[in-house]
Design a protein around this motif. Structure first.
Motif, PDB file in Angstrom:
ATOM      1  N   GLU A 298      22.862  62.810   7.657  1.00 40.26           N
ATOM      2  CA  GLU A 298      21.414  62.490   8.156  1.00 40.26           C
ATOM      3  C   GLU A 298      21.149  61.247   8.425  1.00 40.26           C
ATOM      4  N   GLU A 299      21.336  60.355   7.512  1.00 41.58           N
ATOM      5  CA  GLU A 299      20.985  59.220   7.671  1.00 41.58           C
ATOM      6  C   GLU A 299      21.580  58.432   8.841  1.00 41.58           C
ATOM      7  N   LYS A 300      23.097  58.769   8.786  1.00 43.97           N
ATOM      8  CA  LYS A 300      24.016  58.093   9.875  1.00 43.97           C
ATOM      9  C   LYS A 300      23.482  58.432  11.220  1.00 43.97           C
ATOM     10  N   GLU A 301      23.033  59.887  11.329  1.00 44.13           N
ATOM     11  CA  GLU A 301      22.766  60.484  12.434  1.00 44.13           C
ATOM     12  C   GLU A 301      21.314  59.570  13.253  1.00 44.13           C
ATOM     13  N   LYS A 302      20.533  59.325  12.145  1.00 44.12           N
ATOM     14  CA  LYS A 302      19.167  58.698  12.448  1.00 44.12           C
ATOM     15  C   LYS A 302      19.449  57.483  12.893  1.00 44.12           C
ATOM     16  N   LYS A 303      20.327  56.443  12.126  1.00 46.04           N
ATOM     17  CA  LYS A 303      20.783  55.371  12.795  1.00 46.04           C
ATOM     18  C   LYS A 303      21.364  55.106  14.181  1.00 46.04           C
ATOM     19  N   ASN A 304      22.238  56.202  14.496  1.00 46.99           N
ATOM     20  CA  ASN A 304      22.765  56.401  15.779  1.00 46.99           C
ATOM     21  C   ASN A 304      21.964  56.587  16.697  1.00 46.99           C
ATOM     22  N   ASN A 305      20.951  57.579  16.346  1.00 49.44           N
ATOM     23  CA  ASN A 305      19.823  57.653  17.455  1.00 49.44           C
ATOM     24  C   ASN A 305      19.048  56.548  17.858  1.00 49.44           C
ATOM     25  N   GLU A 306      18.708  55.727  16.558  1.00 52.08           N
ATOM     26  CA  GLU A 306      18.046  54.473  16.880  1.00 52.08           C
ATOM     27  C   GLU A 306      18.756  53.509  17.951  1.00 52.08           C
TER      28      GLU A 306
ATOM     29  N   GLU B 162      21.162  54.207  19.971  1.00 53.24           N
ATOM     30  CA  GLU B 162      21.041  54.770  21.266  1.00 53.24           C
ATOM     31  C   GLU B 162      19.691  54.474  21.757  1.00 53.24           C
TER      32      GLU B 162
END
Length: 159
Positions: free
Chosen positions: A1-9, A11
């Motif tokens: 979830e943390e990694k997905e949040k970083k990826n969204n940021e 992007e």
């Protein structure tokens, strides 16, 4: 979830960078029209075209001046600016002006300057200030102060 949040940021940042690049490219191509719009509605630099302030080369000089004056006027309304009174003798114009100005804060420099020449009567309605600026600018280039030295034999340019 943390990694997905970083990826969204990341992007979002990448998309923002693409949007800025597109905007700057568009502004360069349509500079004339955009500057006409800013000239007729200066508040656009506070809203829709605010991003252009980061690339001031895209904004015409007159529009930059208008924006700068509006920023100064905003400050005037928030903070009353003091009047700086300077009394100098013409015979010691440079030294006394320097001593009077050297002790002033940045906020005091933003206010009005009123000049009095010692031993002379006159109300500074702008003429004395103009005369002081002219005399002081000449004095600054006086070779005795060693601030500037002539770079040509005709003494028309300095370094």
């Amino acid at each position: 979830e943390e990694k997905e949040k970083k990826n969204n940021e990341l992007e979002l940042l990448a998309q923002q960078k693409i949007d800025e690049t597109f905007l700057y490219s568009f502004a360069e191509k349509n500079r004339r029209v955009i500057n006409m719009m800013i000239h007729s509605s200066p508040q656009l630099l506070e809203t829709s075209f605010k991003l252009l302030l980061q690339k001031p080369i895209l904004i015409d000089f007159e529009n930059k001046c208008q924006w700068f004056r509006s920023q100064l006027n905003k400050q005037k309304h928030h903070f009353p600016l003091p009047t700086m009174r300077i009394r100098v003798r013409r015979s010691h114009l440079f030294y006394e002006s320097y001593n009077a100005l050297n002790t002033k804060s940045a906020d005091q420099w933003k206010g009005r300057i009123k000049i009095e020449f010692d031993g002379e009567e006159g109300i500074d309605g702008g003429g004395l200030l103009r005369e002081w600026y002219l005399s002081l600018s000449k004095e600054i280039f006086n070779p005795h102060y060693c601030l500037f030295k002539p770079s040509s034999k005709q003494n028309q340019t300095f370094q």
